[in-house]
Design a protein around this motif. Structure first.
Motif, mmCIF file in Angstrom:
data_model
loop_
_atom_site.group_PDB
_atom_site.id
_atom_site.type_symbol
_atom_site.label_atom_id
_atom_site.label_comp_id
_atom_site.label_asym_id
_atom_site.label_seq_id
_atom_site.Cartn_x
_atom_site.Cartn_y
_atom_site.Cartn_z
ATOM 1 N N ALA A 83 0.763 -1.863 2.444
ATOM 2 C CA ALA A 83 2.048 -1.639 1.776
ATOM 3 C C ALA A 83 1.880 -1.601 0.259
ATOM 4 O O ALA A 83 2.480 -0.766 -0.421
ATOM 5 N N THR A 84 1.069 -2.481 -0.275
ATOM 6 C CA THR A 84 0.838 -2.525 -1.711
ATOM 7 C C THR A 84 0.265 -1.198 -2.202
ATOM 8 O O THR A 84 0.630 -0.714 -3.266
ATOM 9 N N GLU A 85 -0.586 -0.599 -1.405
ATOM 10 C CA GLU A 85 -1.239 0.648 -1.803
ATOM 11 C C GLU A 85 -0.385 1.888 -1.522
ATOM 12 O O GLU A 85 -0.419 2.855 -2.282
ATOM 13 N N HIS A 86 0.399 1.876 -0.448
ATOM 14 C CA HIS A 86 1.045 3.116 0.014
ATOM 15 C C HIS A 86 2.575 3.106 -0.035
ATOM 16 O O HIS A 86 3.177 4.175 0.136
ATOM 17 N N SER A 87 3.213 1.973 -0.194
ATOM 18 C CA SER A 87 4.674 1.910 -0.110
ATOM 19 C C SER A 87 5.287 1.541 -1.449
ATOM 20 O O SER A 87 4.622 0.982 -2.321
ATOM 21 N N LEU A 88 6.575 1.824 -1.600
ATOM 22 C CA LEU A 88 7.306 1.453 -2.807
ATOM 23 C C LEU A 88 7.741 0.016 -2.706
ATOM 24 O O LEU A 88 8.057 -0.476 -1.632
ATOM 25 N N GLY A 89 7.768 -0.689 -3.823
ATOM 26 C CA GLY A 89 8.159 -2.096 -3.848
ATOM 27 C C GLY A 89 6.960 -2.966 -4.165
ATOM 28 O O GLY A 89 5.857 -2.488 -4.435
#
Length: 92
Positions: A83-89
């Protein structure tokens, strides 16, 4: 149990919609998210907490559709890294 992949391929669950639940539930998850956010009427730029955020898909949808910022919290380290690499937030 719930995970972001298996020991040989960590993070796979974030790339493959069926890996985590064995069924692709994205359509239902997005519909529920939109219904909730329409009712809550957060102003653009509001910060939301996604407890059990997994791979961050819902926070990315919230950012793209409603201009929200988010903090995602999950116990599965591979999901947080993906998530840190591919998602917003922001994720932890």
């Amino acid at each position: 149990g719930r995970s972001a992949g298996d020991s040989e391929r960590p993070g796979l669950g974030c790339d493959d919609p069926e890996a985590e639940w064995r069924v692709d539930f994205r359509h239902y998850h997005k519909c529920i998210l939109v219904t909730v956010l329409e009712r809550l009427r957060f102003p653009p730029g509001a910060v939301v907490l996604d407890w059990g955020s997994g791979c961050g898909h819902k926070l990315s949808w919230a950012a793209n559709l409603y201009g929200l910022d988010g903090l995602g919290v999950d116990i599965v380290g591979d999901s947080v890294r993906w998530a840190t690499e591919h998602s917003l937030g922001s994720y932890c």
